[in-house]
Write an enzyme that holds these catalytic residues in place. Structure first.
Site, short mmCIF file in Angstrom:
data_model
loop_
_atom_site.label_atom_id
_atom_site.label_comp_id
_atom_site.label_asym_id
_atom_site.label_seq_id
_atom_site.Cartn_x
_atom_site.Cartn_y
_atom_site.Cartn_z
N TYR A 142 0.82 -1.21 0.00
CA TYR A 142 0.00 0.00 0.00
C TYR A 142 0.86 1.26 0.00
O TYR A 142 0.42 2.30 -0.48
CB TYR A 142 -0.92 0.03 1.23
CG TYR A 142 -2.23 -0.67 1.04
CD1 TYR A 142 -2.28 -2.03 0.76
CD2 TYR A 142 -3.43 0.02 1.16
CE1 TYR A 142 -3.48 -2.68 0.59
CE2 TYR A 142 -4.64 -0.62 1.00
CZ TYR A 142 -4.66 -1.96 0.71
OH TYR A 142 -5.86 -2.60 0.56
N LYS A 192 3.16 -15.32 2.04
CA LYS A 192 3.37 -16.02 0.77
C LYS A 192 4.87 -16.28 0.65
O LYS A 192 5.55 -15.84 -0.29
CB LYS A 192 2.82 -15.16 -0.39
CG LYS A 192 2.82 -15.83 -1.74
CD LYS A 192 1.76 -16.91 -1.90
CE LYS A 192 1.88 -17.58 -3.26
NZ LYS A 192 1.05 -18.80 -3.37
N ASP A 224 -2.81 -18.35 0.02
CA ASP A 224 -3.80 -19.05 -0.82
C ASP A 224 -4.49 -20.16 -0.02
O ASP A 224 -5.70 -20.33 -0.08
CB ASP A 224 -3.17 -19.56 -2.13
CG ASP A 224 -1.86 -20.30 -1.92
OD1 ASP A 224 -1.34 -20.32 -0.79
OD2 ASP A 224 -1.35 -20.88 -2.91
N ASP A 248 -6.36 -7.14 3.77
CA ASP A 248 -7.48 -6.49 3.08
C ASP A 248 -8.35 -7.53 2.41
O ASP A 248 -9.58 -7.55 2.57
CB ASP A 248 -6.92 -5.50 2.05
CG ASP A 248 -8.02 -4.82 1.27
OD1 ASP A 248 -8.99 -4.36 1.90
OD2 ASP A 248 -7.92 -4.74 0.03
N ASP A 252 -12.35 -9.26 3.72
CA ASP A 252 -13.59 -9.23 2.92
C ASP A 252 -14.13 -10.66 2.80
O ASP A 252 -15.33 -10.89 2.90
CB ASP A 252 -13.35 -8.66 1.52
CG ASP A 252 -13.66 -7.17 1.44
OD1 ASP A 252 -13.47 -6.48 2.47
OD2 ASP A 252 -14.07 -6.69 0.37
C1 IPM Z 1 -10.42 -1.41 3.69
C2 IPM Z 1 -10.64 -0.76 2.35
C3 IPM Z 1 -9.51 0.21 2.09
C4 IPM Z 1 -8.23 -0.61 2.03
C5 IPM Z 1 -9.68 1.09 0.85
C6 IPM Z 1 -10.96 1.87 0.88
C7 IPM Z 1 -8.50 2.01 0.69
O1 IPM Z 1 -10.77 -1.73 1.36
O2 IPM Z 1 -10.31 -0.69 4.69
O3 IPM Z 1 -10.37 -2.63 3.74
O4 IPM Z 1 -7.91 -1.18 0.99
O5 IPM Z 1 -7.52 -0.64 3.04
MG MG Z 2 -10.87 -3.71 2.10
#
Ligand code: IPM
Ligand code: MG
Length: 364
Positions: A142, A192, A224, A248, A252
């Site tokens: 990042y 990884k 993975d 990240d 999700d």
């Molecule tokens: C998160 C989001 C952020 C990230 C974006 C909005 C920059 O996806 O907080 O998970 O990638 O960190």
């Molecule tokens: Mg995110």
């Protein structure tokens, strides 16, 4: 009476709708427990780009530095999505994480038994899921430089850089081991290492930290495989430590265990003071959800759970945090649902109605 300054940064899409409920939750906690939460609000993300040409203003970062905590909504949307744009809404969030030194992103993933049917996974896989992901937040790909477009052999090319130093890894490892001690005593470090040099360093440093915590179990899992195990045997995970990008993506994925992205909070913390408190940024892990923005149907529960984390970690108000979490659980237990967690044929409440239902249970 304790006083706290909380900076609200609603952002874009459903951000303002859910952040408004966060303010109400703070007011309700203040009224019930006798605290004074002074909230102020600034533009960030696309809204700030439209008004000022950048995703966050320097004075907003300074206000965040002065505040006890920051409650963040969400940023981004189709209007600002042009990949060639030099200014992007997400830059505001990265700038804030970096300026405040918020290197530890805590993302708890639990499955409320009443919501097991909202998940696409089988109930038997979900029982007992209680994971704490600690995502490194201020380094890795990042923030690595160079990050740029190039021309290589006459073709358009692009470069991102992934960098980690040993200190950045060690502090995540220490936090993981420490928090595992108060939980089920198990750390899974995700990397990884079969491919990436940063991951080999990650593994090496985690191994160096490990002897200080002989009572905690440690396993290394490739990212993975971790993605697969999260779906196949999620209840086996306790604390997961991982780098910025992997964290990240995996969170999700993990949010789907909880039934909806709309349920999960996160806390981004930096240095913690001697009293155990520290400035933090609290954000739901859901995004700005432009498809449902402005309709009043977004799930406010992730924002309520963020507010609870804020009370716990930045204000040192554990009883207050638990009261808010209990009110959320009570509303869910009573069968109340927003559209994202409603089952077939179940009535869906709007943002305000769901928030009201929780706040009634908080007061009661
Ligand atoms: C998160 C989001 C952020 C990230 C974006 C909005 C920059 O996806 O907080 O998970 O990638 O960190
Ligand atoms: Mg995110």
């Amino acid at each position: 009476m304790a006083e706290f300054d909380i900076l609200m940064l609603p952002g874009d899409g459903i951000g303002p709708e859910v952040t408004a409920e966060g303010v109400r939750a703070l007011e309700a906690i203040g009224a019930r427990f006798g605290h004074d939460f002074r909230t102020s609000e600034e533009l960030v993300g696309g809204a700030c780009i439209d008004a000022h040409g950048s995703a966050i203003l320097p004075e907003t970062i300074e206000a965040a530095e002065r505040a006890d905590a920051v409650l963040w909504g969400a940023v981004g949307g189709p209007k600002w999505d042009d990949p060639r744009a030099s200014v992007r809404p997400e830059q505001g969030l990265l700038a804030l994480r970096s300026s405040l030194g918020l290197w530890a992103n805590l993302r708890p993933v639990t499955v409320d038994p009443a919501l097991i049917d909202s998940s696409t996974l089988k109930p038997e896989v979900l029982r007992g899921v209680d994971i704490l992901v600690i995502r490194e937040l201020t380094s890795g790909i990042y923030f690595g430089r160079p990050q740029e477009r190039r021309t290589i052999d006459g073709r358009r090319a692009a470069v991102d850089s992934m960098t980690y130093n040993e200190d950045e890894i060690a502090r995540v490892a220490h936090l993981g081991f420490q928090l595992a001690r108060g939980r089920r005593g198990r750390v899974t470090s995700v990397d990884k290492a079969n491919i990436l040099e940063t991951s080999r360093l990650w593994r090496e440093v985690v191994e160096e930290v490990r002897p200080e915590y002989p009572d905690v179990e440690l396993e290394h899992v490739l990212v993975d495989a971790a993605a697969m195990h999260l779906i196949r045997r999620p209840a086996d995970f306790d604390v997961v430590i991982t780098s910025n990008l992997f964290g990240d993506i995996l969170t999700d994925e993990a949010s789907m265990l909880a039934g909806s992205l709309g349920m999960l909070p996160s806390a981004s913390l930096g240095e913690v003071r001697e009293d155990g408190r520290g400035r933090g940024l609290y954000e739901p892990i859901h995004g700005s959800a432009p498809d449902i923005a402005g309709q009043g149907v977004a799930n406010p529960l992730a924002m309520f759970l963020c507010t609870a984390l804020l009370l716990r970690h930045s204000c040192g108000l554990e009883a207050e945090a638990q009261a808010l979490e209990a009110a959320v659980a009570a509303a869910i237990g009573d069968g109340l649902r927003t559209a994202d967690i409603a089952g077939d044929g179940e009535a869906a409440l709007g943002t305000r109605e769901m928030a009201e239902a929780v706040l009634e249970r908080l007061a009661g």
